[in-house]
Design a protein around this motif. Structure first.
Motif, PDB file in Angstrom:
ATOM      1  N   ASP A  24       0.836  -1.197   0.000  1.00  0.00           N
ATOM      2  CA  ASP A  24       0.000   0.000   0.000  1.00  0.00           C
ATOM      3  C   ASP A  24       0.868   1.243   0.000  1.00  0.00           C
ATOM      4  OD1 ASP A  24      -2.263  -1.507   0.077  1.00  0.00           O
ATOM      5  OD2 ASP A  24      -2.365  -1.548   2.257  1.00  0.00           O
ATOM      6  N   THR A  32      -7.416   1.058   0.196  1.00  0.00           N
ATOM      7  CA  THR A  32      -7.475  -0.378  -0.006  1.00  0.00           C
ATOM      8  C   THR A  32      -8.322  -0.985   1.088  1.00  0.00           C
ATOM      9  OG1 THR A  32      -5.308  -0.302  -0.951  1.00  0.00           O
ATOM     10  CG2 THR A  32      -6.116  -2.440  -0.328  1.00  0.00           C
ATOM     11  N   GLY A  36     -11.500  -4.486  -1.920  1.00  0.00           N
ATOM     12  CA  GLY A  36     -10.905  -3.840  -3.081  1.00  0.00           C
ATOM     13  C   GLY A  36     -11.615  -2.529  -3.366  1.00  0.00           C
TER      14      GLY A  36
ATOM     15  N   LEU B  76       2.845  -8.276  -7.978  1.00  0.00           N
ATOM     16  CA  LEU B  76       2.160  -8.751  -6.777  1.00  0.00           C
ATOM     17  C   LEU B  76       2.447 -10.235  -6.549  1.00  0.00           C
ATOM     18  CD1 LEU B  76      -1.256  -6.870  -7.067  1.00  0.00           C
ATOM     19  CD2 LEU B  76       0.600  -6.425  -5.467  1.00  0.00           C
ATOM     20  N   GLU B  85      -6.165 -12.403  -3.527  1.00  0.00           N
ATOM     21  CA  GLU B  85      -5.672 -11.141  -2.959  1.00  0.00           C
ATOM     22  C   GLU B  85      -5.314 -10.163  -4.072  1.00  0.00           C
ATOM     23  OE1 GLU B  85      -3.230 -12.243   0.933  1.00  0.00           O
ATOM     24  OE2 GLU B  85      -2.796 -13.608  -0.718  1.00  0.00           O
ATOM     25  N   ARG B  89      -6.869  -6.410  -4.910  1.00  0.00           N
ATOM     26  CA  ARG B  89      -6.033  -5.222  -5.030  1.00  0.00           C
ATOM     27  C   ARG B  89      -6.087  -4.583  -6.409  1.00  0.00           C
ATOM     28  NH1 ARG B  89      -2.374  -4.957  -0.763  1.00  0.00           N
ATOM     29  NH2 ARG B  89      -2.759  -6.697   0.636  1.00  0.00           N
ATOM     30  N   ARG B  93      -8.706  -0.660 -10.330  1.00  0.00           N
ATOM     31  CA  ARG B  93      -7.680   0.349 -10.055  1.00  0.00           C
ATOM     32  C   ARG B  93      -7.615   1.392 -11.163  1.00  0.00           C
ATOM     33  NH1 ARG B  93      -7.321   0.841  -5.216  1.00  0.00           N
ATOM     34  NH2 ARG B  93      -7.378  -1.195  -4.253  1.00  0.00           N
TER      35      ARG B  93
END
Lengths: 822, 204
Positions: A24, A32, A36, B76, B85, B89, B93
């Motif tokens: 992060d 975050t 998500g 990642l 995960e 994330r 985005r």
């Protein structure tokens, strides 16, 4: 450092500062959270059931946790028969009423609003059950809520009404060749020539283990009504509250995921549902909407017509697991009800079509014992695999059935297509166009098997084919509906239904459904339509199974449901859209748009748009677009890589390479759960079986759910017994007195097995054979001096019968497989 | 701005280039591989990377955002994150966030936004689907037996006309039973060399 735009919960804070925090780093994301950066945070479904009509208010809440203005896109399902009559956008403390417009105009208005910098939202219909919501120019840190109002009828059959609210658009098979250029939607599969809007019906899919991103609330309230529900069953954890003596409310337990249909079934006393004509005049009094409920005459007519049936079984990859088991069983049991007078064939398809051994090409064979046995044996070995190329088998089945129309005896035979599938394809219109014209000459029955079924498509096929549709969302449910399924492929009570004016001036061509179906015992037909002028009666004519004419006159009852016009318009639009898919024209498109706008009901050719013109929040309209990923449907066992199977050039070939075989063999190891609900001890509903829960009038403590349904456990026991008897027979030496002794020793157990299975598998050819073997053994044992040849012959026959019976039960008993190669 | 469009191979080359520079070092060599077509499609299904920007014939074309997404996935993965995960994330985005994560070198190409644009087909909702490709005449096959393949050793595969799919016990028992045969095959040098690369099941 983590930049919080919105208050974080303690959990989220802790997570953001956990060891993974090095990811992060500045700029990684504005926030975050564990779910998500997904925009959809909450969904609320509030339904009120009045009689057999459901009114639903749906709310979706979107949040922008990113640093840039957002356009959120959500591809979501709605009940296919429900009319969407109102759309509102709640943003920045304002409530903006959406407007229904021709789809092109609505899209243009939305695009212009976004470009100008206004907050805006648009709702579009892609399929009768698939919709797209876009909420644009949502500033960072802001929240928006959209509200949809829906009205729809509840299907009612055999004394039971069903309210179904779908919660996820399942991955669908997309056939065809990719179209050149960019695609028209935000989904994950490019548009193809077979599915020109594939990119609008294919949302991304969340991996298992993803924290539940959407908070779901769902409640169903029953208005006080003459049609009081008596027994409630729900597919999801729910509790019943008695608000007062007459109002009941069902509320979903928090924490459910949007991964399957919510299904609520309830009983309504059959004597309360009667043949009736209800009229609802428009406000101006010049026209109105009528709804005719027709309860088929109950007299058990034993006249049966011989049938020609093509059974089409979807054995594509998405059918894996319990769905394939249920589909096989359903079809085998239908095949078992046929008689020598019937003719049939079975098509099992994925991206090719297979048929059992004695059948060849598009041949129909008389349903003799032998043919039925071979078909059932073939079905028992069908495993799920491959793509869902549905156009070919359906086209072939329909043309095969229609091909004899000119033949002399054709009036004497029923022609039936039975489709068993989850309906997970994107090329519905292509298929309807392909079979639409010939389908009028056959009857189509569809059996939907899934917990997130493409119900709209299966109902469209059934409507087109003047037949019926039944949903099965668990193996247990299959047993409950099997009688209903058999009735659908049996001789109808009434055929050739016609409507005649008898005082009521109904508008010709306004009747929904457009093709009046055949009527079956236990399933009332609801017809809707428009009329002009004053109230009056309707007359009905039809033909009974015996060939005799049947007629009835139904007197009107003014004062129907105010929602009647919306419900009719929705049905009418569906019929028109289907007609457009089969035989398009500009006039038809104009009629669709005009009907949609006049009655204020959304369709595929119109859209609801709402623009907040009070503020400019993002001049230029540069937005960050996110498509909300959806849950993988519950109960699917398909490996993730194949969730969106497409007709890639390699699919057909890849199955036959050794590599693909190995992959299929070792890649399918995932032991998915079989969809049975696990109840916590604190649950306060009674669990009758592992899938559907009954609600008693009083709250009761639920016993912990068993992992296997009782019938399955029983079958396992039977399987173990059959296995052990088979082994005893096989281990007997080949001298005939020893064989006779063994037969004498096992006859009692065989009897027990036969009676144990009697309730469940009556009529199966394996059962018949077992019965005969038992009778022969008894006869042989009764003989004073049995003959050596007779003993040996019967010994072999017994062994064979037991082995087929074992296959019929689903394979050797568990725990007896170690030495299978011997 | 002119948007660069790359084929999968061109995209893969850029991913490799980006990973070669500023490479963090990690334990598992697997994550250095550039994902193949099927893996790309899987990632697309999961929303980890966008759908191809457009199609030219059967060729899918990709843009800068795809590059950012793929490199971000790889970065990642080097941190040992599971795909779930990574999904939490990466999905949704912004380009800015992806760029931070991907740490692309400067010379990898213009950093323009290649998000899928609206297609030219304005009225897609009344687009007529093409007729399906149909076999002439009935396309029905008699039931076909699907053989089950069991790899015994590199270069040796047992093909079974199996009555049912073998379970774990079966597989273990078969491997034990096959050991003498494999030994014989090896002794007679009938098998491909151990070092010879051969196809494995896909890893995701």
């Amino acid at each position: 450092m983590t930049k919080a735009l919105l208050p974080m919960t303690a959990d989220e804070m802790a997570r953001a500062q956990a060891p993974a925090v090095e990811l992060d780093e500045p700029g990684f994301g504005s926030l975050t959270t564990e779910r998500g950066g997904l925009p959809l945070t909450a969904m609320t479904v509030a339904t009120r059931i009045d009689g057999l009509i459901a009114q639903t208010d749906l709310m979706q809440t979107y949040q922008n946790v990113h640093a840039e203005p957002l356009e959120a896109t959500y591809i979501f399902p709605l009940p296919d028969r429900a009319a969407v009559t109102r759309f509102r956008l709640e943003v920045a403390g304002r409530l903006i009423e959406g407007e229904l417009k021709e789809r092109g105009a609505a899209r243009k208005e939305y695009d212009q609003a976004i470009k100008a910098g206004h907050r805006a939202a648009i709702t579009e219909e892609e399929r009768p059950c698939v919709f797209t919501m876009r909420v644009g120019n949502l500033p960072p840190g802001e929240e928006a809520t959209v509200r949809l109002s829906l009205t729809g009828p509840l299907p009612y059959t055999e004394g039971e009404a069903t309210y179904r609210f779908p919660l996820v658009v399942a991955p669908r098979y997309i056939p065809g060749t990719p179209l050149p250029g960019p695609s028209v939607g935000a989904g994950v599969v490019p548009d193809t020539d077979a599915v020109p809007d594939a990119s609008r019906i294919t949302p991304p899919v969340l991996l298992p283990g993803f924290p539940n991103p959407v908070q779901l609330s769902l409640s169903v309230e029953f208005a006080p009504s003459a049609l009081a529900p008596t027994t409630l069953k729900s597919s999801l954890h729910a509790v019943v509250e008695e608000q007062n003596a007459r109002v009941r409310k069902v509320t979903l337990q928090p924490g459910e995921r949007l991964n399957r249909d919510f299904i609520l079934r309830f009983r309504v006393a059959q004597e309360k549902v009667v043949t009736a004509l209800s009229l609802q005049p428009d406000a101006d009094g010049k026209e109105g909407t009528f709804a005719l409920t027709l309860v088929p005459p109950a007299h058990g007519n034993s006249a049966t017509k011989p049938r020609d049936i093509v059974f089409v079984l979807d054995r594509s990859g998405s059918m894996g697991g319990w769905k394939m088991v249920a589909a096989r069983r359903a079809m085998a049991r239908m095949v078992d009800t046929l008689t020598d007078a019937d003719r049939f064939t079975v098509y099992a398809f994925d991206d090719s079509i297979e048929t059992p051994k004695p059948f060849g090409g598009d041949q129909l064979l008389a349903a003799t014992n032998r043919c039925r046995f071979q078909a059932v044996e073939f079905l028992s070995k069908i495993e799920a695999r491959g793509g869902t190329e549905m156009a070919q088998p359906l086209t072939q089945a329909v043309s095969r059935l229609a091909q004899d129309v000119a033949a002399k005896d054709i009036k004497a035979r029923d022609r039936i297509l039975v489709l068993v599938t989850d309906g997970q394809v994107g090329n519905e219109d292509q298929i309807l166009k392909q079979i639409g014209k010939q389908a009028k000459q056959v009857r189509i029955f569809t059996l939907g098997i899934d917990r997130a079924v493409n119900e709209a498509f299966l109902k469209r096929l059934a409507d087109l084919g003047g037949g019926g549709y039944t949903l099965v969302a668990s193996e247990e449910r299959l047993d409950e509906v099997m009688d209903q399924v058999h009735r659908h492929i049996a001789t109808p009570v009434l055929t050739g239904l016609r409507l005649e004016p008898a005082g009521l001036a109904f508008v010709p061509g306004s009747i929904v459904p457009a093709r009046l179906p055949d009527l079956f015992t236990g399933t009332p037909l609801v017809l809707t339509g428009r009329y002009r002028g004053t109230a009056g009666a309707l007359a009905l004519q039809a033909r009974e199974a015996s060939g005799a004419m049947w007629s009835a006159k139904v007197a009107p009852d003014v004062g129907g449901n105010p929602a009647a016009a919306s419900v009719w318009a929705r049905g009418r639009l569906r019929d028109l859209e289907d007609r457009y898919a089969i035989d398009r024209s500009d006039e038809l498109e104009k009629e669709i748009v005009a009907t949609s706008l006049r009655f204020g009901v959304l369709c595929r050719f119109t859209a609801f748009v709402a623009v907040d013109r009070s503020a400019l929040v993002n001049p230029g309209g540069q937005v960050h677009g996110i498509v909300q990923p959806v849950e993988a449907p519950e109960g699917w066992e398909i490996p993730g890589q194949r969730l969106y199977a497409c007709a890639a050039p390699m699919t057909a070939a890849s199955r036959s390479t050794p590599e693909a075989l190995l992959h299929a063999m070792f890649g399918a190891a995932s032991e998915a759960n079989d969809g049975e609900l696990e109840l916590s001890d604190a649950g306060d509903v009674e669990c009758v079986d592992s899938y559907l829960m009954d609600f008693g009038a009083t709250k009761q403590t639920a016993p912990p759910a068993t992992t296997h349904a009782p019938t399955r456990g029983g079958e396992d026991d039977v399987r173990i017994n059959v296995s052990s008897i088979t082994q005893r027979i096989q281990n007997t030496t080949s001298d005939w007195p020893a064989r006779l002794d063994t037969l004498r020793a096992v006859i009692g157990e065989l009897d027990q097995i036969f009676s144990a299975m009697l309730g469940q598998s009556q009529g199966a050819s394996e059962m018949l054979e077992l019965a005969e073997v038992i009778a022969k053994i008894r006869a042989l044992l009764a003989e004073a001096q049995p003959d050596e040849a007779a003993v040996n012959e019967l010994w072999t026959r017994t062994e064979t019968a037991l082995q087929s019976f074992l296959v019929f039960l689903g394979g050797p008993a568990p725990g007896q497989r170690e030495e299978f190669w011997k | 701005m002119e948007t660069p469009l790359w084929t999968l191979d061109e995209l893969g080359a850029r991913v490799a280039l980006a990973l070669a520079v500023d490479y963090d070092g990690q334990a598992n060599g697997r994550v250095r591989d550039v994902p193949d077509r099927r893996t790309i499609r899987y990632y697309t299904t999961l929303g980890l990377i966008d759908r191809p920007t457009e199609m030219r014939g059967r060729t899918a074309l990709y843009g800068t955002r795809h590059l950012l997404q793929l490199v971000a996935i790889k970065r990642l993965q080097t941190h040992g994150l599971a795909l779930t995960e990574i999904q939490a994330r990466l999905v949704g985005r912004t380009d800015a966030a992806l760029r931070q994560l991907a740490r692309l070198p400067d010379d990898i190409g213009p950093q323009s936004d290649a998000k899928p644009q609206a297609a030219g087909r304005d009225r897609f909702w009344n687009a007529e689907p093409a007729a399906p490709e149909m076999a002439a005449g009935p396309a029905v096959n008699q039931e076909v037996r699907q053989l089950t393949g069991l790899p015994l050793a590199p270069g040796a595969t047992l093909l079974l006309d199996a009555a049912r799919p073998p379970d774990d016990h079966d597989l273990a028992a078969l491997r034990v039973a096959a050991a003498p045969l494999v030994k014989l095959l090896k002794a007679r040098r009938l098998l491909a060399d151990e070092g010879t690369p051969h196809t494995k099941g896909e890893s995701t």
